[in-house]
Design a protein around this motif. Structure first.
Motif, PDB file in Angstrom:
ATOM      1  N   LYS A   1       0.824  -1.211   0.000  1.00  0.00           N
ATOM      2  CA  LYS A   1       0.000   0.000   0.000  1.00  0.00           C
ATOM      3  C   LYS A   1       0.860   1.265   0.000  1.00  0.00           C
ATOM      4  O   LYS A   1       0.421   2.311  -0.477  1.00  0.00           O
ATOM      5  CB  LYS A   1      -0.910   0.016   1.231  1.00  0.00           C
ATOM      6  CG  LYS A   1      -2.047  -0.992   1.194  1.00  0.00           C
ATOM      7  CD  LYS A   1      -2.862  -0.904   2.471  1.00  0.00           C
ATOM      8  CE  LYS A   1      -3.984  -1.934   2.495  1.00  0.00           C
ATOM      9  NZ  LYS A   1      -4.751  -1.891   3.768  1.00  0.00           N
ATOM     10  N   VAL A   2       2.056   1.144   0.546  1.00  0.00           N
ATOM     11  CA  VAL A   2       2.930   2.325   0.627  1.00  0.00           C
ATOM     12  C   VAL A   2       4.213   2.177  -0.193  1.00  0.00           C
ATOM     13  O   VAL A   2       4.954   3.131  -0.361  1.00  0.00           O
ATOM     14  CB  VAL A   2       3.302   2.647   2.094  1.00  0.00           C
ATOM     15  CG1 VAL A   2       2.071   3.064   2.873  1.00  0.00           C
ATOM     16  CG2 VAL A   2       3.971   1.461   2.770  1.00  0.00           C
TER      17      VAL A   2
ATOM     18  N   GLY B   1      -1.275  10.548  -5.815  1.00  0.00           N
ATOM     19  CA  GLY B   1      -2.024  10.054  -4.667  1.00  0.00           C
ATOM     20  C   GLY B   1      -1.542  10.542  -3.321  1.00  0.00           C
ATOM     21  O   GLY B   1      -2.285  10.480  -2.334  1.00  0.00           O
ATOM     22  N   ARG B   2      -0.306  11.019  -3.239  1.00  0.00           N
ATOM     23  CA  ARG B   2       0.242  11.363  -1.927  1.00  0.00           C
ATOM     24  C   ARG B   2       0.362  12.863  -1.679  1.00  0.00           C
ATOM     25  O   ARG B   2       0.906  13.290  -0.674  1.00  0.00           O
ATOM     26  CB  ARG B   2       1.623  10.705  -1.749  1.00  0.00           C
ATOM     27  CG  ARG B   2       1.546   9.190  -1.831  1.00  0.00           C
ATOM     28  CD  ARG B   2       2.830   8.517  -1.453  1.00  0.00           C
ATOM     29  NE  ARG B   2       2.765   7.081  -1.665  1.00  0.00           N
ATOM     30  CZ  ARG B   2       3.727   6.233  -1.373  1.00  0.00           C
ATOM     31  NH1 ARG B   2       4.854   6.693  -0.853  1.00  0.00           N
ATOM     32  NH2 ARG B   2       3.588   4.939  -1.595  1.00  0.00           N
ATOM     33  N   ASP B   3      -0.168  13.634  -2.595  1.00  0.00           N
ATOM     34  CA  ASP B   3      -0.109  15.083  -2.401  1.00  0.00           C
ATOM     35  C   ASP B   3      -1.077  15.530  -1.308  1.00  0.00           C
ATOM     36  O   ASP B   3      -0.821  16.501  -0.589  1.00  0.00           O
ATOM     37  CB  ASP B   3      -0.439  15.789  -3.721  1.00  0.00           C
ATOM     38  CG  ASP B   3      -0.165  17.276  -3.660  1.00  0.00           C
ATOM     39  OD1 ASP B   3       0.852  17.652  -3.026  1.00  0.00           O
ATOM     40  OD2 ASP B   3      -0.951  18.051  -4.216  1.00  0.00           O
ATOM     41  N   THR B   4      -2.187  14.816  -1.171  1.00  0.00           N
ATOM     42  CA  THR B   4      -3.216  15.218  -0.195  1.00  0.00           C
ATOM     43  C   THR B   4      -3.397  14.220   0.943  1.00  0.00           C
ATOM     44  O   THR B   4      -4.117  14.501   1.894  1.00  0.00           O
ATOM     45  CB  THR B   4      -4.568  15.394  -0.910  1.00  0.00           C
ATOM     46  OG1 THR B   4      -4.908  14.167  -1.586  1.00  0.00           O
ATOM     47  CG2 THR B   4      -4.492  16.526  -1.921  1.00  0.00           C
ATOM     48  N   SER B   5      -2.770  13.032   0.858  1.00  0.00           N
ATOM     49  CA  SER B   5      -2.949  12.032   1.918  1.00  0.00           C
ATOM     50  C   SER B   5      -1.671  11.244   2.110  1.00  0.00           C
ATOM     51  O   SER B   5      -0.858  11.113   1.195  1.00  0.00           O
ATOM     52  CB  SER B   5      -4.099  11.074   1.571  1.00  0.00           C
ATOM     53  OG  SER B   5      -3.796  10.335   0.408  1.00  0.00           O
TER      54      SER B   5
ATOM     55  N   GLN C   1      -3.526   5.149   6.939  1.00  0.00           N
ATOM     56  CA  GLN C   1      -4.505   4.062   6.823  1.00  0.00           C
ATOM     57  C   GLN C   1      -3.869   2.686   7.018  1.00  0.00           C
ATOM     58  O   GLN C   1      -4.511   1.661   6.773  1.00  0.00           O
ATOM     59  CB  GLN C   1      -5.187   4.094   5.449  1.00  0.00           C
ATOM     60  CG  GLN C   1      -6.171   5.254   5.244  1.00  0.00           C
ATOM     61  CD  GLN C   1      -5.495   6.544   4.922  1.00  0.00           C
ATOM     62  OE1 GLN C   1      -4.545   6.567   4.136  1.00  0.00           O
ATOM     63  NE2 GLN C   1      -5.938   7.638   5.522  1.00  0.00           N
ATOM     64  N   LEU C   2      -2.626   2.658   7.471  1.00  0.00           N
ATOM     65  CA  LEU C   2      -1.918   1.385   7.595  1.00  0.00           C
ATOM     66  C   LEU C   2      -2.034   0.859   9.025  1.00  0.00           C
ATOM     67  O   LEU C   2      -1.498   1.450   9.962  1.00  0.00           O
ATOM     68  CB  LEU C   2      -0.445   1.576   7.224  1.00  0.00           C
ATOM     69  CG  LEU C   2       0.300   0.358   6.675  1.00  0.00           C
ATOM     70  CD1 LEU C   2      -0.332  -0.101   5.372  1.00  0.00           C
ATOM     71  CD2 LEU C   2       1.763   0.668   6.454  1.00  0.00           C
ATOM     72  N   ASP C   3      -2.762  -0.244   9.183  1.00  0.00           N
ATOM     73  CA  ASP C   3      -2.947  -0.866  10.494  1.00  0.00           C
ATOM     74  C   ASP C   3      -2.283  -2.233  10.514  1.00  0.00           C
ATOM     75  O   ASP C   3      -2.035  -2.845   9.466  1.00  0.00           O
ATOM     76  CB  ASP C   3      -4.439  -1.017  10.819  1.00  0.00           C
ATOM     77  CG  ASP C   3      -5.150   0.326  10.924  1.00  0.00           C
ATOM     78  OD1 ASP C   3      -4.568   1.242  11.533  1.00  0.00           O
ATOM     79  OD2 ASP C   3      -6.277   0.447  10.397  1.00  0.00           O
TER      80      ASP C   3
END
Length: 312
Positions: A16-17, A185-189, A194-196
Motif C-alpha cells: 500500500k505504501v 495520490g500522496r499530495d493530499t494524503s 490508513q496502515l494498520d
C-alpha cells in the motif's frame, strides 16, 4: 491465522505504501520470518525507511527506531546502568535495541565503534552491559538502511557486521507509472495513516515456527553448501561466504518456500535468494568490480540437484 493468509495480508499492507516493488516487500517478509536481519542499501529518497516502517506497522510488535549519526553512542543502542540514589544501586535502562523490530536509519553514518554495538544483539539476541547479560525478546530483527558508502559522511560497515545481515536489497527507482501514481495520490494524503497491523505477535511467532519446520532435502542442502564452497575457492574472490552465510541462505529459503505456499524448499528458492544473501558478504580480488556478477557465474557453473526435493 493461517500462514498463507497472514503472509498475503502483510505483503498487501506493505505494498500500500511501496509502489511497484513486490520483490522488496517479499524479501523483507522472508527475512523477518527467517529471524534474520535486513540491510536496505540505496541512494536517498527511494523508500528505504518507508519499507522498514511499513513492515513494522503491519505486525503488532514493539518497534524502536534509531537514527544513526556520528555522535551516536553505543550505550544509546544497548542501554546503560544508572545509579539509583533512592535504592543505592545501579539500575539498567534498556536502549533502543530492546524491541521486536529495530529500524536502524542510515546505519553507516555512525562510527564503527557504535555500529559494533549491534554485533552481539544481531547474532546472539542479547546485550551485555557492565558484565550483565540481558536477553532480547522474540521475534527480533534489525532492518537497517544505508546510503552507498562513497557518499559524504558515511563509514563502510565492518565485514563482521555485514555478515550478520541475512540479506541486502536495493530499492531502485520506481517505474514511471508507479512514480506518477505516487505524485498524484500522496499530495493530499499519507498512506501510512490508513496502515494498520494485520498480524499479531502470536501470528508472527506461529509463522516463524512454521517456516522453521519447512522440509529441506539433503540434495538441496548439498546444493547450498556447494555454492558456498565455490565462493571460497574462486580466483576472483579474496573472501568467500562464511558458514553463517550458508545457514542463513537455507533458513531464508525455508521462509520463502512457506511464503510461496510450499512445505518444502526448491533449488529455485536458493537461486532467487543468492543475489540478496551472499554478494554483500564477499570481498573481491583487486580489479574485480562486482561480486554479484561473480555469484551469477558461480551459480551457473554449479550443478542443480537432480534428486527428490519433496518429503517422502
Amino acid at each position: 491465522m493461517e500462514f498463507e493468509t497472514a503472509a498475503r495480508a502483510i505483503l498487501a499492507n506493505i505494498e500500500k505504501v511501496i509502489d511497484g516493488k513486490p520483490e522488496a516487500a517479499e524479501a523483507a517478509l522472508v527475512v523477518f520470518l527467517a529471524e534474520g536481519h535486513l540491510l536496505i542499501e540505496d541512494v536517498p529518497g527511494v523508500g528505504k525507511t518507508v519499507l522498514a516502517k511499513a513492515l513494522a506497522r503491519s505486525v503488532s510488535c514493539s518497534v524502536r527506531r534509531i537514527q544513526f549519526t556520528p555522535d551516536l553512542l553505543p550505550s544509546d543502542i544497548t542501554g546503560v546502568s544508572v545509579y539509583n540514589q533512592a535504592d543505592r544501586e545501579f539500575e539498567f535502562k534498556p536502549g533502543a535495541v530492546f524491541a521486536n523490530i529495530v529500524i536502524g536509519d542510515e546505519i553507516n553514518r555512525a562510527s564503527p565503534k557504535t555500529q559494533s554495538a549491534l554485533l552481539e544483539a544481531m547474532e546472539e539476541r542479547q546485550v551485555t552491559v557492565d558484565g550483565t547479560t540481558y536477553e532480547l525478546g522474540s521475534p527480533f530483527t534489525v532492518v537497517a538502511t544505508q546510503n552507498p558508502f562513497e557518499m559524504e559522511g558515511t563509514y563502510a560497515l565492518p565485514e563482521a557486521q555485514r555478515d550478520r545481515f541475512m540479506a541486502r536489497i536495493s530499492m531502485g527507482y520506481p517505474s514511471p507509472a508507479a512514480e506518477l501514481e505516487m505524485v498524484q495520490g500522496r499530495d493530499t494524503s499519507n498512506p501510512f495513516d490508513q496502515l494498520d497491523a494485520v498480524a499479531s505477535i502470536e501470528d508472527v511467532q506461529s509463522m516463524i515456527a512454521a517456516a522453521r519446520a519447512i522440509y529441506v532435502s539433503p540434495a538441496v542442502e548439498q546444493y547450498a553448501v556447494d555454492i558456498a564452497q565455490a565462493t571460497r575457492d574462486d580466483a576472483e574472490l579474496r573472501l568467500g561466504a562464511s558458514p553463517r552465510a550458508t545457514l542463513q541462505l537455507v533458513r531464508a529459503a525455508k521462509a520463502r518456500a512457506a511464503v510461496q505456499g510450499r512445505d518444502f524448499v526448491l533449488p529455485d528458492d536458493i537461486d532467487v535468494l543468492i543475489p540478496v544473501v551472499l554478494p554483500h558478504r564477499l570481498i573481491p580480488m583487486r580489479g574485480v568490480a562486482d561480486t554479484a556478477d561473480v555469484m551469477e557465474r558461480i551459480v551457473a557453473e554449479t550443478p542443480v540437484p537432480a534428486g527428490a526435493v519433496q518429503p517422502s
